[in-house]
Motif scaffolding. Structure first.
Motif, PDB file in Angstrom:
ATOM      1  N   ASN A  23      27.471 -30.453  17.902  1.00 12.47           N
ATOM      2  CA  ASN A  23      26.177 -31.095  17.661  1.00 12.47           C
ATOM      3  C   ASN A  23      25.420 -31.292  18.965  1.00 12.47           C
ATOM      4  OD1 ASN A  23      24.303 -32.428  15.797  1.00 12.47           O
ATOM      5  ND2 ASN A  23      24.844 -34.299  16.898  1.00 12.47           N
ATOM      6  N   ASN A  27      21.791 -29.435  20.093  1.00  8.79           N
ATOM      7  CA  ASN A  27      20.597 -30.209  20.451  1.00  8.79           C
ATOM      8  C   ASN A  27      20.326 -30.186  21.948  1.00  8.79           C
ATOM      9  OD1 ASN A  27      19.535 -31.826  17.950  1.00  8.79           O
ATOM     10  ND2 ASN A  27      21.774 -31.875  17.804  1.00  8.79           N
ATOM     11  N   THR A  30      16.647 -30.383  22.381  1.00  6.03           N
ATOM     12  CA  THR A  30      15.934 -31.339  21.526  1.00  6.03           C
ATOM     13  C   THR A  30      15.382 -32.477  22.369  1.00  6.03           C
ATOM     14  OG1 THR A  30      17.368 -30.824  19.642  1.00  6.03           O
ATOM     15  CG2 THR A  30      16.133 -32.891  19.550  1.00  6.03           C
ATOM     16  N   TYR A  33      16.947 -36.233  22.776  1.00  4.79           N
ATOM     17  CA  TYR A  33      18.280 -36.314  22.174  1.00  4.79           C
ATOM     18  C   TYR A  33      19.257 -36.971  23.150  1.00  4.79           C
ATOM     19  CZ  TYR A  33      22.764 -34.955  20.165  1.00  4.79           C
ATOM     20  OH  TYR A  33      24.032 -34.974  19.654  1.00  4.79           O
ATOM     21  N   ASP A 104      10.950 -47.214  12.827  1.00  6.30           N
ATOM     22  CA  ASP A 104      11.983 -46.437  13.492  1.00  6.30           C
ATOM     23  C   ASP A 104      11.764 -46.525  14.997  1.00  6.30           C
ATOM     24  OD1 ASP A 104      13.187 -45.546  11.103  1.00  6.30           O
ATOM     25  OD2 ASP A 104      11.711 -43.944  10.914  1.00  6.30           O
ATOM     26  N   THR A 106      12.569 -44.472  18.732  1.00  6.62           N
ATOM     27  CA  THR A 106      12.910 -43.150  19.241  1.00  6.62           C
ATOM     28  C   THR A 106      12.621 -43.040  20.734  1.00  6.62           C
ATOM     29  OG1 THR A 106      12.515 -40.774  18.960  1.00  6.62           O
ATOM     30  CG2 THR A 106      10.627 -42.228  18.690  1.00  6.62           C
ATOM     31  N   SER A 123       8.021 -35.861  12.837  1.00  4.44           N
ATOM     32  CA  SER A 123       8.406 -36.101  11.443  1.00  4.44           C
ATOM     33  C   SER A 123       7.316 -36.814  10.653  1.00  4.44           C
ATOM     34  CB  SER A 123       9.694 -36.935  11.402  1.00  4.44           C
ATOM     35  OG  SER A 123       9.509 -38.189  12.044  1.00  4.44           O
ATOM     36  N   ASN A 344      21.846 -44.075  13.871  1.00  2.00           N
ATOM     37  CA  ASN A 344      21.068 -42.840  13.923  1.00  2.00           C
ATOM     38  C   ASN A 344      20.675 -42.440  12.510  1.00  2.00           C
ATOM     39  OD1 ASN A 344      20.044 -40.252  14.274  1.00  2.00           O
ATOM     40  ND2 ASN A 344      21.539 -39.712  15.841  1.00  2.00           N
ATOM     41  N   VAL A 345      19.355 -42.315  12.263  1.00  2.00           N
ATOM     42  CA  VAL A 345      18.876 -41.962  10.924  1.00  2.00           C
ATOM     43  C   VAL A 345      18.297 -40.549  10.900  1.00  2.00           C
ATOM     44  CG1 VAL A 345      18.471 -44.339  10.225  1.00  2.00           C
ATOM     45  CG2 VAL A 345      16.654 -43.088  11.399  1.00  2.00           C
ATOM     46  N   GLY A 346      18.528 -39.774  11.968  1.00  2.00           N
ATOM     47  CA  GLY A 346      18.041 -38.410  12.018  1.00  2.00           C
ATOM     48  C   GLY A 346      16.629 -38.324  12.570  1.00  2.00           C
ATOM     49  N   SER A 347      16.198 -37.118  12.863  1.00  2.00           N
ATOM     50  CA  SER A 347      14.871 -36.852  13.436  1.00  2.00           C
ATOM     51  C   SER A 347      14.658 -37.627  14.726  1.00  2.00           C
ATOM     52  CB  SER A 347      13.766 -37.181  12.420  1.00  2.00           C
ATOM     53  OG  SER A 347      13.882 -36.379  11.274  1.00  2.00           O
ATOM     54  N   ASN A 348      15.718 -37.753  15.522  1.00  2.00           N
ATOM     55  CA  ASN A 348      15.669 -38.451  16.805  1.00  2.00           C
ATOM     56  C   ASN A 348      15.322 -39.926  16.668  1.00  2.00           C
ATOM     57  OD1 ASN A 348      16.328 -36.248  18.412  1.00  2.00           O
ATOM     58  ND2 ASN A 348      14.209 -35.591  18.618  1.00  2.00           N
TER      59      ASN A 348
END
Length: 420
Positions: A23, A27, A30, A33, A104, A106, A123, A344-348
């Motif tokens: 993973n 990334n 990314t 990340y 969120d 980030t 997102s 972590n809920v995804g999409s950074n």
């Protein structure tokens, strides 16, 4: 059987590490990340038996995943030249809001703008911050989406002006010299040409008259209309003797019985400042030729947004077609007592948990939060050489545990064969 369960737990642990490394490598490019590291702990079965020395006999029962931690150290910051992009240098997280109203957090600042002109994450989350009214940011207000396109600056009426000029000493009494002129703005942003004429009255005194075009007033007409007049006095050194009322002259447009401005704007109340910021008189009387060297005023017309940039404290400074620069808002930055407790809920994006504590939201460069680098993004903090080293170790651990399973299987088969 422990002979099989122990190496099987090792296979599972090695697989978890391989997954984390894969993973991380996926990334590598990314934005924002954060590298993940798997930590392990042993499993042991504590028996009631003890050896001859009285020490307890403890038999290991394998390994399990103790934690999957994030490395929140700062990634490399790269300039993109895109005004909507921003990177955090130091601690903190940007605050975004999704379509459901969920907040969120980030580190990825590769923001763009949507068709309504608001800053958004890739997102679709709206970037939140503090609003600005007429260029003044209110950090006590509730967080709001930040708009950076299709913004118009309001007109601001002139309230103060300054004229830097010299009036030639020795000018014959009754003689007028070249007047000073400047453009001022009313509450609707309409311009008006203000003219100040000077006529020598002898004995180091000058009479002044301030006029505006008569067509600018609701009463109309041709020529000019006087809105103020008075006398300026100088000492023997050519320095202005300030009026008894202070260091400025009050001027109203319109004045006297004139009803108002022709465009329907509010009456203008101006202050003619006779000193500069350092307290030096701006009008002098010397032997040099009469003339105006500079004029300043603080009004401006309305204008459309031409460009913007994000300052280190998160203030978004917009430049308008009128030439003015005003704050559009200020980007909010959140901090947490325990970053490792974030989910972590995804999409950074991350969300707080009981372990992380609630978000403490404020502005950059305050309360331990880092600064913001405009027109840049923070890259991934994954180190490819470190990840390949982890990959080799995880692969060797997986192979070793697989070999243990094979060995125990051979031992079991040999034992069964002996019983047959």
């Amino acid at each position: 059987m422990a002979s099989f369960s122990i190496p099987l737990s090792g296979l599972t642990a090695a697989q978890s590490q391989l997954t984390a490394v894969s993973n991380n490598l996926a990334n590598l490019n990314t934005d924002g990340y954060k590298d993940q590291t798997v930590s392990f702990s042993d499993i042991f079965a504590q028996a009631s038996e003890s050896n001859g020395a009285g020490d307890p006999i403890q038999t290991g029962s394998g390994v399990n995943v103790a934690a999957n931690d994030y490395n929140f150290t700062e990634g490399s910051i790269s300039s993109t030249g895109v005004s909507s992009n921003m990177a955090l240098s130091g601690d903190g997280f940007f605050v975004t809001k999704d379509a459901t109203g969920q907040l969120d957090y980030t580190r990825a600042g590769d923001f763009t703008t949507n068709n309504a002109g608001y800053l958004t994450s890739p997102s679709g989350g709206l970037v939140l911050g503090y609003p600005a009214v007429n260029g003044v940011v209110n950090t006590t207000a509730a967080l709001q989406p930040l708009k950076v396109t299709d913004v118009t600056s309001p007109a601001v009426a002139t309230s103060d002006f300054t004229v830097s000029a010299n009036l030639q000493a020795g000018t014959a009494s009754g003689t007028s010299v070249t007047p000073s002129s400047l453009t001022v703005y009313d509450s609707l942003g309409q311009t008006h040409e203000l003219s100040i004429s000077y006529t020598s009255a002898g004995n180091n005194t000058w009479n002044y008259s301030v006029t505006v075009p008569s067509s600018d007033l609701s009463s109309g007409g041709t020529g000019t209309t006087q809105v103020a007049s008075g006398t300026l006095s100088f000492n023997s050194s050519g320095q202005l003797t300030l009026p008894s009322g202070g260091n400025s002259i009050a001027i109203s447009i319109p004045s006297g019985g004139t009803s108002g401005l022709a465009d329907g704007a509010s009456a203008m109340n101006l202050s003619w400042n006779l000193e500069d910021a350092s307290g030096n008189p701006t009008l002098t009387q010397t032997a040099a030729a009469s003339g105006t060297s500079a004029t300043t005023q603080n009004g401006y017309s309305s204008g459309s947004l031409s460009s913007y940039q994000v300052e280190a404290d998160g203030t978004i400074q917009g430049t308008f077609s009128s030439g003015t620069t005003l704050a559009l808002g200020q980007v909010a930055v959140a901090s947490f007592a325990n970053e490792q407790g974030l989910s972590n809920v995804g999409s950074n994006a991350f969300q707080p948990t009981a372990a992380s504590g609630l978000a403490v939201i404020g502005v950059a460069e305050n309360g331990g939060r880092g600064s913001i680098v405009g027109g840049s993004v923070e890259g991934s903090n994954v180190d490819i050489s470190t990840e390949f080293a982890k990959l080799i170790v995880a692969q060797q651990a997986y192979s070793a545990n697989a070999k243990s399973v094979t060995t125990f299987n051979q031992v079991s088969q040999a034992t069964i064969a002996m019983l047959q």
